[in-house]
Structures are given as C-alpha cells and as structure tokens.
Design a protein around this motif. Structure first.
Motif, PDB file in Angstrom:
ATOM      1  N   ARG A  11       0.768  -1.426   0.039  1.00 53.52           N
ATOM      2  CA  ARG A  11       0.113  -0.079   0.134  1.00 53.52           C
ATOM      3  C   ARG A  11       0.920   1.126   0.198  1.00 53.52           C
ATOM      4  NH1 ARG A  11      -5.286  -0.490   0.891  1.00 53.52           N
ATOM      5  NH2 ARG A  11      -5.813   1.409   1.949  1.00 53.52           N
ATOM      6  N   ASP A  12       2.122   1.177   0.422  1.00 54.47           N
ATOM      7  CA  ASP A  12       3.066   2.325   0.718  1.00 54.47           C
ATOM      8  C   ASP A  12       3.437   2.459  -0.850  1.00 54.47           C
ATOM      9  OD1 ASP A  12       4.795   4.155   1.849  1.00 54.47           O
ATOM     10  OD2 ASP A  12       6.281   2.937   0.631  1.00 54.47           O
ATOM     11  N   GLU A  13       3.811   1.598  -1.555  1.00 54.58           N
ATOM     12  CA  GLU A  13       4.030   1.618  -3.046  1.00 54.58           C
ATOM     13  C   GLU A  13       2.945   2.223  -3.697  1.00 54.58           C
ATOM     14  OE1 GLU A  13       7.407  -1.736  -3.694  1.00 54.58           O
ATOM     15  OE2 GLU A  13       5.544  -2.353  -3.511  1.00 54.58           O
ATOM     16  N   ALA A  14       1.835   1.813  -3.546  1.00 52.37           N
ATOM     17  CA  ALA A  14       0.563   2.268  -4.308  1.00 52.37           C
ATOM     18  C   ALA A  14       0.448   3.653  -4.091  1.00 52.37           C
ATOM     19  CB  ALA A  14      -0.662   1.416  -3.743  1.00 52.37           C
ATOM     20  N   GLN A  15       0.535   4.143  -2.835  1.00 59.86           N
ATOM     21  CA  GLN A  15       0.504   5.569  -2.461  1.00 59.86           C
ATOM     22  C   GLN A  15       1.544   6.371  -3.138  1.00 59.86           C
ATOM     23  OE1 GLN A  15      -2.025   7.279  -0.783  1.00 59.86           O
ATOM     24  NE2 GLN A  15      -0.759   9.274  -1.538  1.00 59.86           N
ATOM     25  N   ARG A  16       2.840   5.882  -3.301  1.00 60.50           N
ATOM     26  CA  ARG A  16       3.712   6.640  -4.000  1.00 60.50           C
ATOM     27  C   ARG A  16       3.597   6.644  -5.611  1.00 60.50           C
ATOM     28  NH1 ARG A  16       8.231   3.055  -1.983  1.00 60.50           N
ATOM     29  NH2 ARG A  16       9.715   4.026  -3.593  1.00 60.50           N
ATOM     30  N   ILE A  17       3.175   5.621  -6.118  1.00 56.55           N
ATOM     31  CA  ILE A  17       2.735   5.599  -7.434  1.00 56.55           C
ATOM     32  C   ILE A  17       1.453   6.447  -7.768  1.00 56.55           C
ATOM     33  CG2 ILE A  17       1.629   4.100  -9.159  1.00 56.55           C
ATOM     34  CD1 ILE A  17       4.363   3.586  -9.195  1.00 56.55           C
ATOM     35  N   ARG A  18       0.648   6.610  -6.704  1.00 54.99           N
ATOM     36  CA  ARG A  18      -0.702   7.642  -6.986  1.00 54.99           C
ATOM     37  C   ARG A  18       0.118   8.932  -7.198  1.00 54.99           C
ATOM     38  NH1 ARG A  18      -6.133   8.118  -3.517  1.00 54.99           N
ATOM     39  NH2 ARG A  18      -6.576  10.121  -3.635  1.00 54.99           N
ATOM     40  N   SER A  19       1.138   9.229  -6.128  1.00 61.35           N
ATOM     41  CA  SER A  19       1.470  10.646  -6.060  1.00 61.35           C
ATOM     42  C   SER A  19       1.953  10.881  -7.674  1.00 61.35           C
ATOM     43  CB  SER A  19       2.551  10.705  -5.033  1.00 61.35           C
ATOM     44  OG  SER A  19       3.863  10.300  -5.400  1.00 61.35           O
ATOM     45  N   PHE A  46      10.320   7.536 -11.668  1.00 59.99           N
ATOM     46  CA  PHE A  46      10.507   6.794 -12.697  1.00 59.99           C
ATOM     47  C   PHE A  46      11.078   5.485 -12.283  1.00 59.99           C
ATOM     48  CE2 PHE A  46       9.602  10.612 -14.887  1.00 59.99           C
ATOM     49  CZ  PHE A  46       9.151  10.099 -16.205  1.00 59.99           C
ATOM     50  N   ARG A  47      12.040   5.431 -11.306  1.00 59.78           N
ATOM     51  CA  ARG A  47      12.684   4.246 -11.101  1.00 59.78           C
ATOM     52  C   ARG A  47      11.495   3.383 -10.197  1.00 59.78           C
ATOM     53  NH1 ARG A  47      16.076   6.130  -7.423  1.00 59.78           N
ATOM     54  NH2 ARG A  47      17.525   6.513  -9.181  1.00 59.78           N
ATOM     55  N   LEU A  48      10.483   3.873  -9.645  1.00 56.21           N
ATOM     56  CA  LEU A  48       9.641   3.402  -8.762  1.00 56.21           C
ATOM     57  C   LEU A  48       8.536   3.005  -9.862  1.00 56.21           C
ATOM     58  CD1 LEU A  48       7.802   2.248  -6.199  1.00 56.21           C
ATOM     59  CD2 LEU A  48       6.880   4.743  -6.324  1.00 56.21           C
ATOM     60  N   PRO A  93     -11.850  -2.432  -6.272  1.00 51.19           N
ATOM     61  CA  PRO A  93     -10.624  -1.827  -6.004  1.00 51.19           C
ATOM     62  C   PRO A  93     -10.094  -1.516  -4.546  1.00 51.19           C
ATOM     63  CG  PRO A  93     -11.743  -0.628  -7.839  1.00 51.19           C
ATOM     64  CD  PRO A  93     -12.854  -1.457  -6.979  1.00 51.19           C
ATOM     65  N   ARG A  94      -8.686  -1.858  -4.490  1.00 52.63           N
ATOM     66  CA  ARG A  94      -8.007  -1.545  -2.976  1.00 52.63           C
ATOM     67  C   ARG A  94      -6.643  -1.151  -3.518  1.00 52.63           C
ATOM     68  NH1 ARG A  94      -7.503  -3.939   2.158  1.00 52.63           N
ATOM     69  NH2 ARG A  94      -5.353  -4.113   2.591  1.00 52.63           N
ATOM     70  N   ALA A  95      -6.228  -0.065  -2.705  1.00 50.23           N
ATOM     71  CA  ALA A  95      -4.742   0.476  -3.209  1.00 50.23           C
ATOM     72  C   ALA A  95      -3.550  -0.660  -3.011  1.00 50.23           C
ATOM     73  CB  ALA A  95      -4.563   1.600  -2.206  1.00 50.23           C
ATOM     74  N   GLY A  96      -2.990  -0.934  -4.017  1.00 50.20           N
ATOM     75  CA  GLY A  96      -2.100  -1.866  -4.058  1.00 50.20           C
ATOM     76  C   GLY A  96      -2.683  -3.235  -4.645  1.00 50.20           C
ATOM     77  N   ARG A  97      -3.932  -3.508  -4.856  1.00 48.61           N
ATOM     78  CA  ARG A  97      -4.395  -4.519  -5.367  1.00 48.61           C
ATOM     79  C   ARG A  97      -3.994  -4.483  -7.008  1.00 48.61           C
ATOM     80  NH1 ARG A  97     -10.159  -6.267  -3.889  1.00 48.61           N
ATOM     81  NH2 ARG A  97      -8.986  -7.372  -2.127  1.00 48.61           N
ATOM     82  N   VAL A  98      -3.699  -5.490  -7.528  1.00 47.34           N
ATOM     83  CA  VAL A  98      -3.454  -5.946  -8.919  1.00 47.34           C
ATOM     84  C   VAL A  98      -4.389  -6.985  -9.408  1.00 47.34           C
ATOM     85  CG1 VAL A  98      -1.642  -6.838 -10.571  1.00 47.34           C
ATOM     86  CG2 VAL A  98      -0.978  -5.727  -8.527  1.00 47.34           C
ATOM     87  N   SER A  99      -5.061  -6.622 -10.487  1.00 47.57           N
ATOM     88  CA  SER A  99      -5.979  -7.404 -11.246  1.00 47.57           C
ATOM     89  C   SER A  99      -5.272  -7.767 -12.422  1.00 47.57           C
ATOM     90  CB  SER A  99      -7.470  -6.914 -11.261  1.00 47.57           C
ATOM     91  OG  SER A  99      -8.269  -7.573 -11.958  1.00 47.57           O
ATOM     92  N   PHE A 100      -5.265  -9.033 -12.939  1.00 50.40           N
ATOM     93  CA  PHE A 100      -4.775  -9.192 -14.408  1.00 50.40           C
ATOM     94  C   PHE A 100      -5.712 -10.236 -14.933  1.00 50.40           C
ATOM     95  CE2 PHE A 100      -2.634 -11.541 -11.045  1.00 50.40           C
ATOM     96  CZ  PHE A 100      -2.482 -12.881 -11.769  1.00 50.40           C
TER      97      PHE A 100
END
Length: 314
Positions: A114-122, A173-175, A267-274
C-alpha cells in the motif's frame, strides 16, 4: 378476483339464476373493500420495490452481478480463475511459450504494498495536476507523453518542456519501473510463461475517474469492451489500483461480464488484477458515483515488434 376479466361491478349486475338469493348491499360492499385494501397493499409494495431498486442503482449496483471475486476488505495472497480461451488470438501471430494457451483472471494484494501504491498514486496526481479532462476520465501516459487537457490530449513532454523535471523525479520513474517488473513477473508465474517473453505494450497509462459528466467519447469509460479487439497488441492486461472502493469513491468496480453471471473486483490500493486480453474476459467499469478512482493500466504483448520501453527521466 374474477378470472374472466369482469369487475366486481359487472358481477353485481349479473341476473339471478334460479335458486340464488339476492345478495345484500353489505355483502356486495365487502369484496370491494377487500379489493381496495389489496390494491393499496400492491401499490405500497411496488413503491417499496422501486425504492429498493433506485437505492441499489445509486450505490452502483448491477442486478447482473452474482459474485464478487475480490472484496475491498480482503487481503488476497493470490486468487486465480481459469476460463476457456477465446478464438481472438488465432487471428494474430502466435509466439510459442507466451501467446495464451491458458486463459483466466487473477487478483493479488501481496505483490505491491500500500505504501508503493500511495507513492505511485502521487506520480499520477503530480502529472494530472498539469491538465485533466473536462469530463470524468483523465489519463496520463508516461511512455507516449499523452495527457488529458480539457477535451483533448497533449504531449506533456513537448507541451511543458523542461518544467517536467520540476514535476517528476528520477525516483518516480525508478519506482514506476520496479512496480511494472513486479506485475510482469506475477503475470508470468500465474500463466506459466517466461517473464522475459513478455513485452510492455501501449497504451500503458494512469487513469483518474470521477463523477463529472462525460464531455467527449474519451470520457465514456463504462462501456463493455475486449482489450484484444480494441488494442490488437494486448495479450495480457493488468490494473494496479491506487485508491480504495467506498473509502475514496463509490461505483467504479471492475466487472468481468459473463452470460448471466457478472463478477466484480472491488478496487483496493495496491491490489493487482490481471487477465488474458481476449473475449474470454469481456469487461467494463461501473460509473463512479462520488469521489475519485485512481489506477494504472499495464499491458503486455508477446510480440517484440509491439513492445515499448520504460519511460526515462530526462
């Protein structure tokens, strides 16, 4: 109630048959009173049903939905549902060991934190702060530079020039690249293929959806579609959700459409659907009722000719 279509008034005027006694006014009035009570009860019942349907609709309900594949409150280490492959892939060049032979859909909450998802959202928030659609759906594509602005799209790298370096950072971009690689590996493992045989393909983009009325066809995100039909290069599609259903927005659930049995992902922050991109996974997104829904669509192809590079911070 009469079964021949006649009303109680009609029956009241029916001639007496031999042996029948004349009914009193009281006995005639009684069936009418029963009928009136029955009618009132029916109307009230119908109103209650209608109110219930309207409430269900306002909450983003869909009476075709029969199963939720992933509830917002669940933390799924991995859930995979295999489905028969469609014939969509037969009209495209096949790549052995990569082109879908096993088809299906999966959900996981343990690949992206969820931390990565928050940073990606930013990253999405910073990029979309430069523009945004007049309608309810805005996109940001770091690969091509496409950005929704009003009713159109601009290339943010050309349009904003050096200003981009004050908006994004090398770490952003690295993230983005690291997250993409994790999703790619997850898809490869689920479908039993080599991650190196998958190539990122376009369009891969951030989306921001709210309840603003659509202004152009690009804003109408809720129509059912097949990714392989819309984008021939797609073989595997993924979505990384960056906000929470019912906390950040209502509506906006992802719906896999099947005959008589729609299935949703909340949807849930950090959830991956594929999922595999053919007609076996016809899908749509519910209209967002309130709030803002963020996600990033990451698509993969087996055809290296359709591959794209990760975006580079310059």
């Amino acid at each position: 109630m009469p079964t021949d279509g006649r009303s109680p008034a009609d029956l009241a005027g029916t001639p007496r048959l031999p042996g029948n006694r004349v009914r009193s006014t009281k006995s005639v009035r009684a069936p009418r009173e029963v009928q009136r009570k029955w009618l009132r009860t029916s109307v009230l019942g119908a109103c209650a049903v209608l109110a219930g349907l309207l409430l269900w609709s306002s909450m983003g309900g869909d009476d075709g939905v029969t199963e939720v594949l992933a509830h917002r409150g669940e933390i799924l280490p991995g859930r995979f549902i295999e489905v028969p492959c469609s014939e969509d892939y037969d009209s495209h060049r096949r790549f052995e060991g990569c082109s879908p032979r096993k088809c299906g859909r999966g959900i996981t909450d343990t690949v992206i934190t969820r931390d990565e998802a928050q940073r990606i959202r930013s990253i999405a928030e910073k990029g979309l702060s430069l523009g945004g659609s007049d309608g309810g759906a805005s996109i940001l594509d770091l690969h091509s530079g496409a950005l929704s602005v009003g009713k159109h799209f601009v290339n943010l790298y050309r349009y904003f020039g050096d200003k981009i370096q004050t908006v994004f950072s090398e770490e952003d971009f690295r993230l983005y690249r690291d997250v993409r690689q994790k999703v790619q590996l997850t898809i490869a493992q689920a479908f039993g293929i080599s991650a190196s045989s998958l190539y990122l393909t376009k369009p891969t983009f951030f989306s921001r959806i709210n309840s603003t009325e659509a202004r152009t066809a690009h804003d109408e995100y809720w129509h059912a579609h097949v990714d392989k039909v819309t984008y021939g290069s797609f073989d595997y599609t993924s979505l990384l959700y960056l906000s929470d259903y019912l906390d950040d927005f209502s509506g906006g659930r992802f719906v896999f459409m099947e005959e008589g049995a729609n299935r949703t992902v909340e949807p849930r922050a950090g959830r991956v659907s594929f999922f595999t991109s053919g007609s076996e996974n016809l899908h749509r997104v519910e209209k967002v009722q309130w709030g803002t829904r963020y996600a990033v669509t990451i698509a993969f192809t087996c055809n290296p000719d359709h591959g794209i590079a990760d975006p580079v911070f310059t």
